[in-house]
Design a protein around this motif. Structure first.
Motif, PDB file in Angstrom:
ATOM      1  N   PHE A 114      29.163  34.098  -5.668  1.00 44.24           N
ATOM      2  CA  PHE A 114      27.454  35.277  -6.518  1.00 44.24           C
ATOM      3  C   PHE A 114      27.188  36.121  -4.707  1.00 44.24           C
ATOM      4  O   PHE A 114      26.607  36.575  -4.530  1.00 44.24           O
ATOM      5  N   GLU A 115      27.107  34.382  -3.776  1.00 45.53           N
ATOM      6  CA  GLU A 115      26.548  34.889  -2.375  1.00 45.53           C
ATOM      7  C   GLU A 115      27.252  36.317  -2.562  1.00 45.53           C
ATOM      8  O   GLU A 115      26.871  36.757  -1.384  1.00 45.53           O
ATOM      9  N   ILE A 116      29.011  36.026  -1.854  1.00 42.15           N
ATOM     10  CA  ILE A 116      29.371  37.358  -1.445  1.00 42.15           C
ATOM     11  C   ILE A 116      28.613  38.780  -2.301  1.00 42.15           C
ATOM     12  O   ILE A 116      28.686  39.649  -1.438  1.00 42.15           O
ATOM     13  N   MET A 117      28.576  38.685  -3.084  1.00 39.19           N
ATOM     14  CA  MET A 117      27.623  39.531  -3.659  1.00 39.19           C
ATOM     15  C   MET A 117      26.908  40.170  -3.259  1.00 39.19           C
ATOM     16  O   MET A 117      26.593  41.357  -3.617  1.00 39.19           O
ATOM     17  N   GLY A 172      27.270  34.817 -26.094  1.00 41.88           N
ATOM     18  CA  GLY A 172      27.096  36.000 -25.856  1.00 41.88           C
ATOM     19  C   GLY A 172      25.913  36.760 -25.459  1.00 41.88           C
ATOM     20  O   GLY A 172      24.894  36.800 -26.034  1.00 41.88           O
ATOM     21  N   PHE A 173      25.600  36.932 -24.369  1.00 45.09           N
ATOM     22  CA  PHE A 173      24.281  37.098 -23.902  1.00 45.09           C
ATOM     23  C   PHE A 173      24.302  38.127 -22.349  1.00 45.09           C
ATOM     24  O   PHE A 173      26.088  37.376 -21.771  1.00 45.09           O
ATOM     25  N   VAL A 174      23.990  38.490 -22.074  1.00 40.99           N
ATOM     26  CA  VAL A 174      23.344  39.081 -20.870  1.00 40.99           C
ATOM     27  C   VAL A 174      22.482  39.306 -20.638  1.00 40.99           C
ATOM     28  O   VAL A 174      20.928  39.164 -21.140  1.00 40.99           O
ATOM     29  N   GLY A 175      22.131  38.762 -18.942  1.00 38.09           N
ATOM     30  CA  GLY A 175      20.678  38.420 -18.379  1.00 38.09           C
ATOM     31  C   GLY A 175      20.573  38.808 -16.741  1.00 38.09           C
ATOM     32  O   GLY A 175      21.672  39.929 -16.342  1.00 38.09           O
ATOM     33  N   ASN A 176      19.845  38.558 -16.081  1.00 37.56           N
ATOM     34  CA  ASN A 176      19.298  39.101 -14.887  1.00 37.56           C
ATOM     35  C   ASN A 176      18.868  37.979 -13.751  1.00 37.56           C
ATOM     36  O   ASN A 176      18.341  36.669 -14.317  1.00 37.56           O
ATOM     37  N   TYR A 177      19.564  37.505 -12.996  1.00 38.71           N
ATOM     38  CA  TYR A 177      19.398  37.057 -12.033  1.00 38.71           C
ATOM     39  C   TYR A 177      19.291  37.168 -10.798  1.00 38.71           C
ATOM     40  O   TYR A 177      20.483  37.614 -10.212  1.00 38.71           O
ATOM     41  N   GLU A 178      18.654  37.835  -9.611  1.00 39.32           N
ATOM     42  CA  GLU A 178      18.377  37.858  -8.636  1.00 39.32           C
ATOM     43  C   GLU A 178      18.892  39.539  -8.567  1.00 39.32           C
ATOM     44  O   GLU A 178      19.287  40.162  -7.351  1.00 39.32           O
ATOM     45  N   GLY A 179      18.759  40.658  -9.334  1.00 35.40           N
ATOM     46  CA  GLY A 179      19.102  41.619  -9.635  1.00 35.40           C
ATOM     47  C   GLY A 179      20.146  41.727  -9.808  1.00 35.40           C
ATOM     48  O   GLY A 179      20.751  43.096  -9.192  1.00 35.40           O
ATOM     49  N   MET A 180      21.141  41.045 -10.587  1.00 34.37           N
ATOM     50  CA  MET A 180      22.716  40.880 -10.644  1.00 34.37           C
ATOM     51  C   MET A 180      22.279  41.150 -12.681  1.00 34.37           C
ATOM     52  O   MET A 180      22.205  39.936 -12.992  1.00 34.37           O
ATOM     53  N   MET A 181      23.186  41.965 -13.198  1.00 35.82           N
ATOM     54  CA  MET A 181      23.473  41.577 -14.250  1.00 35.82           C
ATOM     55  C   MET A 181      24.466  40.572 -14.134  1.00 35.82           C
ATOM     56  O   MET A 181      25.949  40.275 -13.465  1.00 35.82           O
ATOM     57  N   LEU A 182      24.354  39.541 -15.097  1.00 30.32           N
ATOM     58  CA  LEU A 182      25.164  38.603 -15.873  1.00 30.32           C
ATOM     59  C   LEU A 182      25.802  38.179 -17.019  1.00 30.32           C
ATOM     60  O   LEU A 182      24.521  38.679 -17.926  1.00 30.32           O
TER      61      LEU A 182
END
Length: 490
Positions: free
Chosen positions: A361-364, A382-392
């Motif tokens: 994640f840090e590389i990304m 089955g989920f979608v969220g946002n962490y530090e501007g990244m879709m996970l």
């Protein structure tokens, strides 16, 4: 459904991808690119996880999802092959670092002894090698002549495994091939257990029309290449390792890359326990992709990363529907954080990520060259969220051959990219209940797998569901599944 072994003639096979009636617009255009409508679609399929005879309901879901979404590309994110299936007993490998004798008949000993030893674990999870007591513990180690005899038989067993894997792949690829949809494949923690390494499986996938997996022999990750036989003659591919490569997606005219797809082999198991991480080469490749593509990319892989837990909220163990964490996180229970995840998301089991953060994640994040990462592996999530501007995001199983959510919730995930904001795709699950209806085969078996605990912690999770004990259904389902599918595990 395709049953026969496909032709190896790349030219002949690729012709159907140039036909005007191909479902994939990109297949018609010869490269992955946006349509004149300004759209580009990707369909993610995870955890087919079946043996040589793939469930008809799995095939129905894949076909219906392709018809509903008309994707440019399908991405398989690992565990297509249930390597632990009894059909692969003679070549079964529990772990990559264990001896090559895990599933081989030798010195008159039964397959069940060898496989049983591999499954139960000897000497800390590894089968003993020649010169020590034999793996079954019932006599002296086989002689050199006996091992040579087994080696000769092993080659035949591996060829049989290749044929069975090829037959399995032909079945779940048949809806794509019939519709002219190209595909990309990475691997999970069960594919290799059939006895084939990822390079061997890559070669089998390339026998089928539409495969974009490049040959990774002596790969030069920074050098663009084409993939003959894929049916997309103008598509550029950057190759790293089997199951790890990058695909740029271009604009309407093919003049510039709008975004990229990073397909990553996330590893399988760690020697210290739990799940593994991408190789050093794969992580280095991830750091290079944004510069190579000159745009941002989305990652597809099998095993989720620890940052997925940032989308959850710790709760007391008595909370209804709370889910116990996995290994390093098993001291807490969680629910989805509604402030970080999209409506319609659900959490059905602990996130089975590696114990240690490998820095992916840090590389990304540090490169500022990525906008999302989607994984499979956890069949009931089955989920979608946002962490530090990244879709996970987590995608549930599309298969009916292993454990998972109830049949109607088994699904494929659709991504629709808009050229006006390509790094913020719309995504949704295309669920079996909406697309197909009710399962048609092995209904009782599927019901049992839907209610079967996949671990001790998962059994406790099921008990937190209000009403789950009513009538003893959960207990009966778990017992039934244990009898019928005790080895169809995560």
């Amino acid at each position: 459904m395709i049953e026969a072994r496909p032709s190896r003639s790349a030219v002949g096979e690729s012709e159907q991808f140039s036909q005007r009636d191909a479902v994939s617009v990109s297949a018609r255009l010869g490269r992955l690119q946006f349509h004149h409508s300004g759209k580009f679609r990707v369909l993610q399929l995870s955890d087919v996880q079946d043996g040589p005879k793939v469930s008809a309901d799995t095939i129905s879901l894949i076909a219906a999802a392709c018809d509903a979404s008309r994707p440019d590309l399908v991405v398989f994110t690992g565990d297509q092959i249930a390597g632990y299936d009894a059909a692969y007993a003679k070549t079964f490998r529990k772990r990559r670092w264990s001896t090559g004798w895990d599933g081989v008949y030798a010195a008159g000993r039964s397959v069940s002894n060898w496989v049983g030893s591999a499954l139960q674990g000897i000497n800390g999870g590894q089968v003993q090698t020649a010169g020590t007591a034999d793996a079954s513990g019932d006599g002296p180690a086989p002689s050199l002549a006996e091992y040579e005899y087994a080696d000769e038989g092993r080659e035949k067993d591996l060829e049989l495994t290749k044929d069975m894997v090829r037959r399995s792949i032909a079945q779940f690829l048949s809806p794509l091939i019939e519709r002219g949809i190209p595909f990309a494949v990475t691997y999970g923690n069960h594919d290799f257990q059939c006895g084939l390494d990822t390079a061997q499986m890559d070669a089998i996938y390339r026998e089928f029309p539409g495969c974009l997996n490049p040959e990774a022999t002596a790969a030069r990750p920074t050098q663009p290449r084409k993939q003959p036989g894929s049916g997309l003659p103008n598509q550029t591919v950057y190759a790293c390792e089997p199951g790890t490569f990058a695909l740029p997606v271009s604009d309407l005219n093919g003049r510039r890359n709008v975004f990229g797809l990073a397909i990553v082999d996330s590893g399988d198991y760690a020697k210290t326990g739990g799940y593994g991480v991408p190789s050093r080469a794969a992580l280095t490749f991830l750091s290079q992709i944004p510069a190579l593509l000159r745009t941002k990319a989305m990652v597809f892989q099998h095993i989720p990363i620890p940052q997925f837990y940032e989308l959850l909220r710790p709760v007391p163990t008595t909370t209804p529907y709370a889910i116990q964490g996995y290994r390093a996180y098993d001291s807490q229970c969680f629910v989805l954080d509604e402030n970080k995840t999209l409506a319609g998301s659900y959490l059905g089991e602990g996130i089975s990520c590696p114990d240690a953060d490998c820095g992916e994640f840090e590389i990304m994040r540090r490169s500022e060259g990525y906008f999302g990462l989607f994984a499979g592996h956890d069949h009931r999530n089955g989920f979608v969220g946002n962490y530090e501007g990244m879709m996970l995001g987590a995608t549930p199983t599309c298969g009916f051959g292993s454990y998972g959510p109830v049949p109607r919730k088994r699904a494929a995930r659709l991504f629709e990219f808009d050229i006006r904001h390509p790094h913020n795709p719309r995504t949704q699950l295309l669920e079996f209940g909406d697309l197909v209806g009710k399962p048609q085969t092995h209904k009782a078996y599927t019901f049992a797998l839907s209610h079967m605990p996949s671990s001790t912690g998962d059994a406790v999770n099921l008990l937190r569901k209000p009403g789950v004990l009513a009538g003893g259904l959960a207990t009966l389902a778990a017992l039934f599944a244990s009898l019928r599918a005790s080895r169809r595990r995560r």
